[in-house]
Design a protein around this motif. Structure first.
Motif, PDB file in Angstrom:
ATOM      1  N   LEU A 379       0.813  -1.220   0.000  1.00  0.00           N
ATOM      2  CA  LEU A 379       0.000   0.000   0.000  1.00  0.00           C
ATOM      3  C   LEU A 379       0.846   1.270   0.000  1.00  0.00           C
ATOM      4  O   LEU A 379       0.323   2.364  -0.223  1.00  0.00           O
ATOM      5  CB  LEU A 379      -0.917   0.001   1.226  1.00  0.00           C
ATOM      6  CG  LEU A 379      -2.006  -1.076   1.260  1.00  0.00           C
ATOM      7  CD1 LEU A 379      -2.705  -1.086   2.614  1.00  0.00           C
ATOM      8  CD2 LEU A 379      -3.015  -0.864   0.143  1.00  0.00           C
ATOM      9  N   GLY A 380       2.144   1.138   0.286  1.00  0.00           N
ATOM     10  CA  GLY A 380       3.013   2.307   0.297  1.00  0.00           C
ATOM     11  C   GLY A 380       2.848   3.174   1.527  1.00  0.00           C
ATOM     12  O   GLY A 380       2.974   4.401   1.457  1.00  0.00           O
ATOM     13  N   ILE A 381       2.582   2.524   2.683  1.00  0.00           N
ATOM     14  CA  ILE A 381       2.413   3.279   3.928  1.00  0.00           C
ATOM     15  C   ILE A 381       3.376   2.726   4.983  1.00  0.00           C
ATOM     16  O   ILE A 381       3.974   1.668   4.807  1.00  0.00           O
ATOM     17  CB  ILE A 381       0.953   3.231   4.435  1.00  0.00           C
ATOM     18  CG1 ILE A 381       0.450   1.784   4.528  1.00  0.00           C
ATOM     19  CG2 ILE A 381       0.041   4.024   3.519  1.00  0.00           C
ATOM     20  CD1 ILE A 381       0.664   1.110   5.834  1.00  0.00           C
ATOM     21  N   ASN A 382       3.509   3.463   6.071  1.00  0.00           N
ATOM     22  CA  ASN A 382       4.304   3.019   7.205  1.00  0.00           C
ATOM     23  C   ASN A 382       3.396   2.221   8.141  1.00  0.00           C
ATOM     24  O   ASN A 382       2.528   2.805   8.797  1.00  0.00           O
ATOM     25  CB  ASN A 382       4.899   4.226   7.935  1.00  0.00           C
ATOM     26  CG  ASN A 382       5.757   3.843   9.136  1.00  0.00           C
ATOM     27  OD1 ASN A 382       5.714   2.715   9.608  1.00  0.00           O
ATOM     28  ND2 ASN A 382       6.530   4.786   9.633  1.00  0.00           N
ATOM     29  N   PRO A 383       3.563   0.896   8.239  1.00  0.00           N
ATOM     30  CA  PRO A 383       2.641   0.107   9.055  1.00  0.00           C
ATOM     31  C   PRO A 383       2.940   0.140  10.546  1.00  0.00           C
ATOM     32  O   PRO A 383       2.311  -0.601  11.306  1.00  0.00           O
ATOM     33  CB  PRO A 383       2.828  -1.309   8.495  1.00  0.00           C
ATOM     34  CG  PRO A 383       4.233  -1.336   8.005  1.00  0.00           C
ATOM     35  CD  PRO A 383       4.543   0.048   7.528  1.00  0.00           C
ATOM     36  N   PHE A 384       3.865   0.990  10.971  1.00  0.00           N
ATOM     37  CA  PHE A 384       4.272   0.999  12.369  1.00  0.00           C
ATOM     38  C   PHE A 384       3.967   2.311  13.088  1.00  0.00           C
ATOM     39  O   PHE A 384       4.307   2.459  14.254  1.00  0.00           O
ATOM     40  CB  PHE A 384       5.776   0.679  12.470  1.00  0.00           C
ATOM     41  CG  PHE A 384       6.161  -0.551  11.697  1.00  0.00           C
ATOM     42  CD1 PHE A 384       5.629  -1.783  12.036  1.00  0.00           C
ATOM     43  CD2 PHE A 384       7.017  -0.479  10.610  1.00  0.00           C
ATOM     44  CE1 PHE A 384       5.951  -2.929  11.311  1.00  0.00           C
ATOM     45  CE2 PHE A 384       7.357  -1.608   9.875  1.00  0.00           C
ATOM     46  CZ  PHE A 384       6.821  -2.842  10.230  1.00  0.00           C
TER      47      PHE A 384
END
Length: 585
Positions: A379-384
């Motif tokens: 998705l191109g996001i920061n999952p943290f």
């Protein structure tokens, strides 16, 4: 794409049954990840796999299982201590990543002979607090206060309440021996626990965020207290760690396969991850909700988890769904099997995950953590991170500060008062609803106008700041399923404030496809917070208003339904009104 044989350690791959070109798209994605060495990049902590910001600082969960097994003496010593302590109950105070995995363990494994039954309290609802305090012997209750930062509002004020109550029961010299802290080193809670001579302090790993902490001390210390063999649990989880390693081909890597499938499907509109779990695993979705929603729901993207939505007729489901069936092979449910088969035949996207028995639940924690990190990369996001969670906390702090200064929360202007219920909306949404109802300013008309704003691909979320109990949940589930069956949209149900630390991030930061019905109530019997002017009821009200304000700031379609002090009666009125509103559509 069919599942291969299980790994020697009992780990099973998913079976993917996907409509149209999705099968080919997933195969292409798997091949690309293999060719580009993305799994090695994940294990190496290459932040450019995501957004190139701070992701490398949050990957401690990848190796925590092996580290826990290698250094398990603290867990074994704790088990011996709990067995000899003579406590009749254990209580965990925490929110989100500090409470949901222990809750899943409690609901899955139940009580263990020789150990105190575990209770999890993750609410500021006065009725919920009183219900627990009234059914146990506080003098014989072991309390765990779990907070990574040590500064989270809810566990801190809950700790204040139970510390004072237990001090009354056992005396100031003994109260500290009834408490255990689980927190990161050097936190505010760490310092307080040392000062007040807590029985134990167990540390988290600073490089593990809350929702990825199930297999760290945040999950395993409560597991030990309730009587699980946490070392054996972790040893069985090691099988999934090996199966998800960089040495395993991407097409055979359970966590990577699942994450790529979820990410690719979401990119093409199937972002409502509808969880179907075998009955003994019914509570697993509570943990998965936070992991998926808080990790991926940001910058207008994300996976929207749909938990505990009963299986319905095939025609109520749109093409925005992916169904994930977590099937306990030791105890399958024939009705679920038949329903999932029918969904597959109808052309829905179905992912099947076979789980051998409840003893390998730790493997599933790890599979889904890897999958979520991988989906975040797709998705191109920061999952943290959780950028939108703090916004609600800021408004809540402002409101509680106002109460401390003036003795009241700031006044509000209602949209409607009728049938014992008061409606509120932000000015823009209120104007749109008023235009829609015209001269029919009734509860039914406003509910109809609000729910008619639902479009294909949307979801409806009921956000209930109420006592989380079976009676309330049954009524809310009935409302939820009526909305699903009439509007043909995915539905979610969350109790506040706990969902603020779970799905709340996605509701505010994810796709603007949610239509929200927030439900609040008057407190019939409030509970004071020791050392504060405000009460637990005031905190809950401030949290609800903070949540609602940020939803409005994010231009979400939200309507607040405020009940009186008789919640059961108010919910009955609300359900009747919803049925009338949608029955006339």
């Amino acid at each position: 794409m069919h599942s291969s044989q299980p790994f020697p350690n009992g780990v099973h791959l998913e079976t993917l049954s996907l409509p149209g070109d999705f099968q080919t798209q997933i195969e292409v994605a798997l091949a690309a990840w293999q060719a580009d060495g993305h799994v090695r990049r994940l294990w190496a902590g290459d932040a450019s796999l995501w957004t190139g910001t701070d992701e490398a600082e949050w990957l401690g969960w990848l190796t925590v299982v092996d580290e826990q097994v290698a250094n398990a003496h603290h867990l074994r010593r704790l088990a011996d201590d709990v067995k000899s302590a003579g406590m009749t109950h254990a209580l965990l105070l925490g929110m989100g990543g500090s409470s949901l995995a222990p809750e899943v363990l409690k609901m899955t494994f139940g009580d263990v002979n020789g150990f105190p039954p575990l209770h999890v309290l993750d609410s500021t609802d006065p009725s919920q607090i009183r219900a627990f305090a009234g059914r146990v012997d506080l003098a014989k209750t072991l309390v765990m206060v779990a907070s990574k930062s040590g500064s989270t509002l809810e566990p801190n004020i809950l700790k204040q309440y139970f510390f004072e109550r237990i001090k009354e029961a056992v005396g100031a010299d003994q109260v500290g021996s009834r408490f255990i802290a689980i927190t990161d080193p050097g936190s505010q809670l760490d310092r307080l626990a040392q000062q007040e001579q807590f029985r134990h302090i167990f540390y988290g790993v600073p490089s593990i965020g809350g929702r990825y902490s199930a297999l760290s001390n945040f999950g395993m210390v409560p597991a030990v207290v309730m009587g699980l063999d946490a070392v054996r649990f972790l040893e069985r989880a090691q099988g999934m760690v090996r199966a998800c390693s960089a040495e395993v081909a991407v097409a055979e890597n359970p966590g990577v396969r699942l994450g790529l499938a979820l990410g690719e499907l979401a990119q093409h509109g199937r972002d409502k991850v509808t969880l179907i779990t075998s009955p003994p695993l019914w509570d697993l979705g509570a943990w998965l909700e936070q992991l998926l929603a808080e990790s991926t729901g940001k910058i207008g993207k994300g996976l929207i988890p749909v938990d505990r939505e009963a299986l319905g007729a095939l025609d109520v489901y749109g093409d925005d769904r992916v169904f994930v069936y977590i099937r306990l092979t030791a105890a399958p449910d024939a009705a679920q099997d038949a329903a999932v088969d029918a969904l597959e035949r109808a052309g829905q996207a179905v992912i099947r995950i076979p789980v051998a028995d409840i003893e390998v639940l730790g493997q599933e924690f790890y599979r889904w953590e890897v999958a979520t990190a991988v989906a975040g990369a797709v998705l191109g996001i920061n999952p943290f991170d959780q950028p939108d969670v703090e916004a609600s906390k800021v408004v809540t702090r402002d409101l509680t500060s106002a109460y401390e200064a003036t003795g009241a929360l700031p006044p509000e202007t209602p949209l409607l008062e009728a049938d014992g219920i008061t409606l509120y909306a932000d000015p823009q949404h209120a104007a749109a609803l008023s235009d829609a109802v015209g001269g029919d300013a009734s509860l039914v008309a406003y509910l109809r106008a609000h729910l008619q704003r639902v479009q294909p691909g949307d979801y409806v979320a009921i956000l209930a700041y109420l006592h989380m109990c079976p009676d309330h949940e049954a009524r809310l589930q009935s409302i939820r399923h009526f909305v699903r069956d009439t509007q043909h949209v995915a539905t979610c149900l969350g109790f506040g404030p706990r969902f603020l630390h779970s799905t709340g991030q996605a509701y505010k930061g994810g796709p603007n496809t949610g239509v929200f019905l927030q439900i609040t109530c008057d407190e019939a019997n409030d509970v004071p917070v020791p050392g504060q002017q405000y009460t637990f009821g005031v905190v809950k009200a401030a949290q609800a208003r903070g949540d609602f304000q940020v939803l409005a700031d994010r231009h979400r379609r939200a309507l607040r339904v405020h009940l009186g002090p008789d919640v059961q009666q108010g919910l009955a009125v609300l359900e009747t009104a919803v049925r009338q509103a949608l029955g006339d559509v």
